[in-house]
Design a protein around this motif. Structure first.
Motif, mmCIF file in Angstrom:
data_model
loop_
_atom_site.group_PDB
_atom_site.id
_atom_site.type_symbol
_atom_site.label_atom_id
_atom_site.label_comp_id
_atom_site.label_asym_id
_atom_site.label_seq_id
_atom_site.Cartn_x
_atom_site.Cartn_y
_atom_site.Cartn_z
ATOM 1 N N ARG A 78 -3.770 7.060 12.912
ATOM 2 C CA ARG A 78 -3.667 7.628 11.575
ATOM 3 C C ARG A 78 -4.937 8.396 11.229
ATOM 4 O O ARG A 78 -5.973 8.253 11.875
ATOM 5 N N ASP A 79 -4.825 9.194 10.144
ATOM 6 C CA ASP A 79 -5.999 9.851 9.595
ATOM 7 C C ASP A 79 -6.881 8.819 8.898
ATOM 8 O O ASP A 79 -6.368 7.824 8.360
ATOM 9 N N PRO A 80 -8.183 9.015 8.871
ATOM 10 C CA PRO A 80 -9.077 8.036 8.242
ATOM 11 C C PRO A 80 -8.732 7.737 6.782
ATOM 12 O O PRO A 80 -8.932 6.622 6.309
ATOM 13 N N ALA A 111 4.634 1.977 9.527
ATOM 14 C CA ALA A 111 3.634 1.819 10.583
ATOM 15 C C ALA A 111 3.625 2.973 11.578
ATOM 16 O O ALA A 111 2.750 3.021 12.445
ATOM 17 N N ARG A 112 4.550 3.893 11.455
ATOM 18 C CA ARG A 112 4.532 5.062 12.339
ATOM 19 C C ARG A 112 3.249 5.874 12.138
ATOM 20 O O ARG A 112 2.754 6.494 13.077
ATOM 21 N N ASP A 113 2.727 5.877 10.894
ATOM 22 C CA ASP A 113 1.529 6.672 10.648
ATOM 23 C C ASP A 113 0.523 6.004 9.711
ATOM 24 O O ASP A 113 -0.434 6.637 9.274
ATOM 25 N N SER A 114 0.736 4.720 9.407
ATOM 26 C CA SER A 114 -0.177 4.024 8.499
ATOM 27 C C SER A 114 -0.347 2.572 8.929
ATOM 28 O O SER A 114 0.615 1.942 9.390
ATOM 29 N N ASP A 115 -1.548 2.031 8.749
ATOM 30 C CA ASP A 115 -1.750 0.597 8.966
ATOM 31 C C ASP A 115 -0.881 -0.164 7.967
ATOM 32 O O ASP A 115 -0.886 0.123 6.767
ATOM 33 N N THR A 116 -0.137 -1.137 8.464
ATOM 34 C CA THR A 116 0.842 -1.840 7.639
ATOM 35 C C THR A 116 0.756 -3.336 7.903
ATOM 36 O O THR A 116 0.694 -3.766 9.054
ATOM 37 N N VAL A 117 0.769 -4.108 6.824
ATOM 38 C CA VAL A 117 0.676 -5.567 6.898
ATOM 39 C C VAL A 117 1.862 -6.173 6.168
ATOM 40 O O VAL A 117 2.178 -5.781 5.044
ATOM 41 N N SER A 118 2.540 -7.129 6.794
ATOM 42 C CA SER A 118 3.544 -7.949 6.127
ATOM 43 C C SER A 118 3.011 -9.365 6.032
ATOM 44 O O SER A 118 2.390 -9.873 6.973
ATOM 45 N N VAL A 119 3.247 -10.000 4.893
ATOM 46 C CA VAL A 119 2.702 -11.327 4.633
ATOM 47 C C VAL A 119 3.835 -12.320 4.412
ATOM 48 O O VAL A 119 4.787 -12.025 3.669
ATOM 49 N N ASP A 120 3.752 -13.484 5.064
ATOM 50 C CA ASP A 120 4.598 -14.625 4.702
ATOM 51 C C ASP A 120 3.755 -15.554 3.844
ATOM 52 O O ASP A 120 2.703 -16.044 4.277
#
Length: 253
Positions: A28-30, A56-65
């Motif tokens: 991804r871009d900064p 998540a194709r182009d961005s940091d992505t987090v899923s939380v349980d």
């Protein structure tokens, strides 16, 4: 996910609260947005998987349980919305990549709105999908009826994921959190959010109605709204590309 993306699955215990953090680091871009996806009551990251993969194709992505859900240990005590949001903030602090675009579905909308009100440093923007609880239908009975009606119209894929997660959560913990959900005044807390807010609903969602969603949009300091026609409450699973597109457009403005 994009080429070169990496995924990490970690457990985090804060006092007596256990979190699962599923993170994807993308090429991804900064300056690209970083997304955090927070499920609703009784459910887990599983019904966010399609949206997670698209973002998540182009961005940091987090899923939380969250504690008690998705196989996480159930707290032996009641955890109020404010306390859960505080603990979620501490969990996100460990990632070291704030601020985030906080995305919450259903009761997850309550947790991310409360978190953004408590910790504006963590919120670049807030996205609430199918937000609860409509103040004109703020009772256990009304919410149960709306959920039943939504279930009738959802896809088998949605219902399978949701009900398996309900069983994993267990009736006692599920009902304790539903009571917190019904009581939480999200329409008051959203006023305290300084970040831009996008309210999203499926056009046929019987839980987060049009009038209620507009009220939340209008109470936000910088509110917008997006509707995906023909979809119901779990629209992030049934229309992930449309939701991802709406989120990207919102963040880019």
């Amino acid at each position: 996910m994009g080429v070169g993306a990496t995924r990490r699955d970690a457990q985090l215990v804060l006092d007596d609260l256990s979190f699962r953090i599923i993170s994807t680091t993308a090429d991804r871009d900064p300056g690209a947005a970083r997304f955090v996806l927070v499920h609703g009551v009784g459910t887990s990251h599983r019904y966010f998987a399609r949206l997670h993969d698209d973002l998540a194709r182009d961005s940091d992505t987090v899923s939380v349980d969250l504690p008690g859900f998705g196989g996480q240990a159930r707290p032996v005590r009641t955890v109020e919305v404010g306390e859960m949001a505080t603990a979620l903030g501490h969990a996100l602090d460990t990632l070291g990549t704030a601020p985030f675009v906080l995305v919450g579905h259903s009761m997850g909308a309550q947790w991310v709105v409360e978190l953004a009100a408590q910790r504006p440093d963590l919120a670049r923007a807030v996205v609430i999908i199918g937000p609860v609880t409509d103040r004109d239908h703020r009772s256990m009975v009304a919410q149960a009826l709306a959920l039943a009606w939504d279930t009738v119209g959802e896809t088998m894929s949605v219902n399978r994921r949701v009900f398996v997660d309900y069983l994993r959560a267990g009736p006692s913990w599920f009902l304790r959190q539903v009571r917190r959900m019904v009581d939480f005044p999200i329409e008051d807390r959203i006023i305290e959010v300084t970040a831009p807010v996008l309210v999203v609903r499926g056009g046929n969602d019987p839980i987060a109605g049009t009038g209620w969603s507009r009220l939340l949009r209008d109470r936000a300091s910088h509110g917008s709204m997006a509707v995906v026609p023909g979809h119901r409450h779990v629209v992030q699973h049934t229309a992930p590309r449309a939701i991802a597109s709406a989120i990207r457009a919102f963040v880019a403005t």
